[in-house]
Design a protein around this motif. Structure first.
Motif, PDB file in Angstrom:
ATOM      1  N   LYS A  37       0.831  -1.212   0.000  1.00 37.13           N
ATOM      2  CA  LYS A  37       0.000   0.000   0.000  1.00 37.13           C
ATOM      3  C   LYS A  37       0.866   1.262   0.000  1.00 37.13           C
ATOM      4  O   LYS A  37       0.636   2.189  -0.782  1.00 37.13           O
ATOM      5  CB  LYS A  37      -0.925   0.004   1.226  1.00 37.13           C
ATOM      6  CG  LYS A  37      -1.782  -1.263   1.361  1.00 37.13           C
ATOM      7  CD  LYS A  37      -2.639  -1.266   2.595  1.00 37.13           C
ATOM      8  CE  LYS A  37      -1.888  -1.179   3.917  1.00 37.13           C
ATOM      9  NZ  LYS A  37      -1.050  -2.353   4.239  1.00 37.13           N
ATOM     10  N   SER A  38       1.859   1.293   0.894  1.00 38.29           N
ATOM     11  CA  SER A  38       2.747   2.464   0.927  1.00 38.29           C
ATOM     12  C   SER A  38       3.495   2.598  -0.385  1.00 38.29           C
ATOM     13  O   SER A  38       3.641   3.704  -0.914  1.00 38.29           O
ATOM     14  CB  SER A  38       3.761   2.328   2.061  1.00 38.29           C
ATOM     15  OG  SER A  38       3.112   2.293   3.292  1.00 38.29           O
ATOM     16  N   THR A  39       3.968   1.480  -0.900  1.00 36.69           N
ATOM     17  CA  THR A  39       4.705   1.509  -2.157  1.00 36.69           C
ATOM     18  C   THR A  39       3.842   2.116  -3.263  1.00 36.69           C
ATOM     19  O   THR A  39       4.318   2.921  -4.062  1.00 36.69           O
ATOM     20  CB  THR A  39       5.136   0.081  -2.539  1.00 36.69           C
ATOM     21  OG1 THR A  39       5.870  -0.465  -1.444  1.00 36.69           O
ATOM     22  CG2 THR A  39       5.998   0.079  -3.782  1.00 36.69           C
ATOM     23  N   PHE A  41       2.283  11.471   5.952  1.00 40.35           N
ATOM     24  CA  PHE A  41       2.984  10.231   6.262  1.00 40.35           C
ATOM     25  C   PHE A  41       2.518   9.612   7.579  1.00 40.35           C
ATOM     26  O   PHE A  41       2.055  10.310   8.480  1.00 40.35           O
ATOM     27  CB  PHE A  41       4.488  10.480   6.360  1.00 40.35           C
ATOM     28  CG  PHE A  41       5.108  10.965   5.083  1.00 40.35           C
ATOM     29  CD1 PHE A  41       5.662  10.072   4.180  1.00 40.35           C
ATOM     30  CD2 PHE A  41       5.149  12.317   4.779  1.00 40.35           C
ATOM     31  CE1 PHE A  41       6.236  10.511   3.001  1.00 40.35           C
ATOM     32  CE2 PHE A  41       5.726  12.774   3.604  1.00 40.35           C
ATOM     33  CZ  PHE A  41       6.264  11.862   2.714  1.00 40.35           C
ATOM     34  N   GLN A  42       2.740   8.328   7.659  1.00 39.14           N
ATOM     35  CA  GLN A  42       2.381   7.592   8.877  1.00 39.14           C
ATOM     36  C   GLN A  42       3.082   8.167  10.107  1.00 39.14           C
ATOM     37  O   GLN A  42       2.474   8.346  11.154  1.00 39.14           O
ATOM     38  CB  GLN A  42       2.781   6.123   8.689  1.00 39.14           C
ATOM     39  CG  GLN A  42       2.488   5.251   9.883  1.00 39.14           C
ATOM     40  CD  GLN A  42       2.751   3.785   9.575  1.00 39.14           C
ATOM     41  OE1 GLN A  42       3.132   3.427   8.465  1.00 39.14           O
ATOM     42  NE2 GLN A  42       2.539   2.937  10.561  1.00 39.14           N
ATOM     43  N   SER A  43       4.382   8.472   9.959  1.00 39.15           N
ATOM     44  CA  SER A  43       5.111   9.003  11.128  1.00 39.15           C
ATOM     45  C   SER A  43       5.297  10.515  11.030  1.00 39.15           C
ATOM     46  O   SER A  43       6.291  11.054  11.503  1.00 39.15           O
ATOM     47  CB  SER A  43       6.436   8.285  11.288  1.00 39.15           C
ATOM     48  OG  SER A  43       7.079   8.177  10.050  1.00 39.15           O
ATOM     49  N   PHE A  45      -2.846  10.040   1.808  1.00 41.08           N
ATOM     50  CA  PHE A  45      -2.640   9.707   3.225  1.00 41.08           C
ATOM     51  C   PHE A  45      -2.099   8.290   3.337  1.00 41.08           C
ATOM     52  O   PHE A  45      -2.724   7.350   2.866  1.00 41.08           O
ATOM     53  CB  PHE A  45      -3.977   9.743   3.978  1.00 41.08           C
ATOM     54  CG  PHE A  45      -4.533  11.118   4.180  1.00 41.08           C
ATOM     55  CD1 PHE A  45      -4.186  11.854   5.305  1.00 41.08           C
ATOM     56  CD2 PHE A  45      -5.426  11.665   3.274  1.00 41.08           C
ATOM     57  CE1 PHE A  45      -4.720  13.122   5.513  1.00 41.08           C
ATOM     58  CE2 PHE A  45      -5.962  12.928   3.472  1.00 41.08           C
ATOM     59  CZ  PHE A  45      -5.611  13.658   4.590  1.00 41.08           C
ATOM     60  N   ASP A  46      -0.967   8.125   3.992  1.00 42.37           N
ATOM     61  CA  ASP A  46      -0.443   6.775   4.214  1.00 42.37           C
ATOM     62  C   ASP A  46      -0.592   6.405   5.686  1.00 42.37           C
ATOM     63  O   ASP A  46       0.228   6.774   6.511  1.00 42.37           O
ATOM     64  CB  ASP A  46       1.019   6.677   3.787  1.00 42.37           C
ATOM     65  CG  ASP A  46       1.523   5.239   3.841  1.00 42.37           C
ATOM     66  OD1 ASP A  46       0.706   4.330   4.090  1.00 42.37           O
ATOM     67  OD2 ASP A  46       2.732   5.035   3.642  1.00 42.37           O
ATOM     68  N   GLU A  47      -1.622   5.686   5.997  1.00 44.07           N
ATOM     69  CA  GLU A  47      -1.921   5.276   7.374  1.00 44.07           C
ATOM     70  C   GLU A  47      -1.733   6.427   8.357  1.00 44.07           C
ATOM     71  O   GLU A  47      -0.920   6.356   9.271  1.00 44.07           O
ATOM     72  CB  GLU A  47      -1.029   4.096   7.776  1.00 44.07           C
ATOM     73  CG  GLU A  47      -1.228   2.925   6.832  1.00 44.07           C
ATOM     74  CD  GLU A  47      -0.685   1.633   7.378  1.00 44.07           C
ATOM     75  OE1 GLU A  47      -0.566   1.529   8.602  1.00 44.07           O
ATOM     76  OE2 GLU A  47      -0.410   0.731   6.576  1.00 44.07           O
ATOM     77  N   PRO A  48      -2.498   7.484   8.179  1.00 43.35           N
ATOM     78  CA  PRO A  48      -2.277   8.697   8.972  1.00 43.35           C
ATOM     79  C   PRO A  48      -2.527   8.510  10.466  1.00 43.35           C
ATOM     80  O   PRO A  48      -2.075   9.327  11.258  1.00 43.35           O
ATOM     81  CB  PRO A  48      -3.269   9.698   8.381  1.00 43.35           C
ATOM     82  CG  PRO A  48      -4.323   8.863   7.747  1.00 43.35           C
ATOM     83  CD  PRO A  48      -3.617   7.649   7.238  1.00 43.35           C
TER      84      PRO A  48
HETATM   85 MG   LIG Z   1       2.759   1.165   4.718  1.00 46.97          MG
END
Ligand SMILES: [Mg+2]
Ligand SMILES: Nc1ncnc2c1ncn2[C@@H]1O[C@H](COP(=O)(O)OP(=O)(O)OP(=O)(O)O)[C@@H](O)[C@H]1O
Lengths: 259, 291
Positions: free
Chosen positions: A48-50, A101-103, A178-181
């Motif tokens: 998913k992130s990719t 980003f997630q982080s 949004f990547d796993e926000p």
């Molecule tokens: Mg990911």
């Protein structure tokens, strides 16, 4: 939600991405229409992130097309290991598709306000003084105007993520990625970010959302894609996808996510 | 200095000390402390600049610049400082004189290398033998300064390129994600963020630089070590102020000077570090979560 225009903001066709021998994305296609929210779900490592990083050209897919508002990414014509060939185009894609980003990834040497101002001033050559006002109102919108002068490290995770959302909005992008926000956040902080994302969706913003939060995907999305082992295993309207999953993979995934 | 000092042998102890400490030679001694401070004040920023340029060079896409910068940064690590300090001023001196010789004395037929001797024409000498003493001193000082900047520049380059590598990749990549060019990433993210990682190494270098300043003496500059030896040595009754060997007191004075310098430096550097690390408290934590 109504689909406002019939040409997609972002279209991805037959995307393939591998890291050396590891094939992460095998054949992914989707379209994101203006004003729609598309969610991607799938187990950890499903790519998913990719996929999002490919959309923003942070990763270079070995095959497939990425088309932003009708403009396809141009590649060097070497077929075996193609590269991006148009620097202006890269910037156009990246400034119009803003990542969250997630982080969080707030720039640690800048105050919250400067984090929001930085990219519009540096990349879009916006006026710093005008951007200050814009940034303030964006921080107000996500509810952390009082933290404008704080450093990122002084904020809670939820506040940092909201600042990161304000930073993305300051670019006035055509779509937000949004990547796993919310997955780096404690449950009680998660809700304050979820609320902001919901507000943005109801404003009619185009969003690509990678999430582990099935409720969020169900509430917001116009279309949901379930990724499994590099392909779209199942896609559809959230009601049918979550209500009547067809594939066994998705059924397993949803029951695991529910427990 | 003072009129009362005209005949030291008649002075009381108190005035003798006053007069002794205000002789012209003692003033030269005091001035030499400034020489050390001036060296530090110029050599430090210059080294930082050399190191910074070399660090940029190591990231150059130009093959030659990259190799040159990398070898510069790594070369001095393998060579004892003292050897380098003796080599650089001599090499620079001969290099300048050689060039002047070729330009000014193009009609001289004798070879420059006569056996193992390096002989240039009189007019090409640096500084000219007729020049004032202070010109000679300034020239020696300048050569020494360049040597310091080259050696410490290489050390600084080492520290800075390490610091640049320490900046989290997620920070620079986020810049890319927002459309920053490589140049913008470098100047707006990498450079501002590297200092926090560079400060411990640079603090260390500054201390080393302070402690290396007596090398000036080795390079023929009349620095504090030179004068401490000169003034402290025992003086027979041939001198106006005869005294036994007082070198130990003079060197104790230098000891205090160096201790004060390093003590003050460590205070200032600590403050700088605190100032820079403001807001970066959870950097290590962020690293762990890495994208
Ligand atoms: Mg990911
Ligand atoms: N730079 C890289 N080099 C090599 N392999 C990578 C790289 N980035 C990701 N991968 C691999 O690609 C696969 C997909 O990773 P990706 O981060 O896209 O998954 P994901 O679906 O986002 O997972 P998660 O839900 O845990 O975030 C994983 O197996 C991962 O190890």
């Amino acid at each position: 939600m109504d689909i406002i225009e019939n040409s997609p903001i972002l279209e991805v066709r037959n995307l393939k991405k591998n890291y050396d021998k590891l094939s992460v994305l095998k054949d992914i296609s989707f379209s994101a229409y203006a004003g729609s929210v598309i969610s991607f779900i799938g187990s950890s490592g499903s790519g998913k992130s990719t996929l999002l990083r490919c959309c923003n050209l942070l990763e270079i897919p070995q095959a497939g097309e990425i088309i932003f508002k009708g403009e396809a990414v141009s590649w060097t014509n070497k077929t075996d290991s193609r590269q991006l060939s148009d620097k202006k185009q890269i910037i156009k894609f990246r400034t119009n598709l803003s990542m969250v980003f997630q982080s969080f990834n707030l720039w640690s040497h800048l105050s919250i306000l400067d984090n929001v101002i930085e990219a519009p001033v540096t990349v879009l050559r916006k006026d710093r003084h005008i951007m200050r006002d814009v940034a303030y109102s964006l921080l107000e919108k996500v509810g952390i105007a009082d933290k404008a002068d704080a450093w990122p490290a002084q904020l809670s995770g939820g506040q940092q993520q909201r600042a990161a959302i304000a930073r993305a909005l300051a670019m006035e992008p055509d779509a937000l990625l949004f990547d796993e926000p919310t997955s780096a956040l404690d449950p009680e902080l998660e809700q304050e970010v979820v609320k902001v994302i919901k507000d943005l969706a109801s404003e009619g913003r185009t969003m690509l959302l990678v999430t582990h939060d099935m409720q969020l995907a169900r509430d917001l999305s116009d279309r949901v894609y379930f990724l499994h082992q590099g392909i779209v295993e199942e896609e559809g309207h959230p009601d049918s996808l979550f209500g009547k999953p067809k594939s066994n993979r998705l059924k397993q995934f949803l029951s695991a996510a529910a427990s | 200095m003072f009129n009362v000092c005209a005949d030291p042998s008649t002075l009381t102890e108190f005035f003798w000390v006053i007069c002794y400490l205000t002789t012209a030679k003692h003033f030269a001694f005091y001035v030499s402390f400034f020489v050390v401070l001036v060296l530090l004040a110029i050599a430090a920023p210059l080294s930082l600049l050399f190191g910074f340029i070399a660090t940029i060079g190591t990231r150059s896409s130009n093959w030659f610049i990259q190799i040159f910068s990398k070898s510069y940064i790594n070369m001095v690590r393998g060579i004892p400082d003292v050897v380098f300090f003796l080599f650089v001023p001599l090499a620079l001196d001969q290099f300048f004189e050689l060039i002047r010789h070729k330009i000014i004395c193009f009609d001289v037929v004798e070879p420059i290398w006569q056996g193992t001797d390096f002989v240039v024409c009189k007019a090409a000498k640096l500084p000219l033998s007729t020049a004032d003493l202070w010109v000679h001193q300034l020239y020696a000082f300048t050569l020494a300064l360049i040597a310091f900047a080259i050696v410490f520049g290489a050390f600084a380059g080492n520290v800075l390129s390490g610091a640049m590598r320490s900046v989290s990749k997620t920070q620079t990549e986020t810049g890319a994600a927002f459309g920053f060019t490589q140049k913008q990433i470098f100047w707006r993210i990498l450079v501002p963020q590297m200092w926090i990682y560079a400060i411990p190494g640079l603090s260390n270098l500054w201390m080393l630089l302070i402690k290396a300043t007596p090398l000036l003496f080795l390079l023929g500059v009349e620095d504090i070590v030179y004068w401490a030896r000169e003034l402290g040595g025992s003086k027979t009754s041939m001198y106006a102020y005869p005294h036994p060997d007082w070198r130990v007191y003079y060197f104790a004075g230098l000891l205090v000077f160096y201790l004060l310098m390093t003590w003050a430096s460590s205070k200032v550097l600590k403050r700088l570090q605190i100032k820079l690390s403001k807001g970066q408290a959870t950097m290590a934590g962020k690293e762990l979560q890495g994208y």
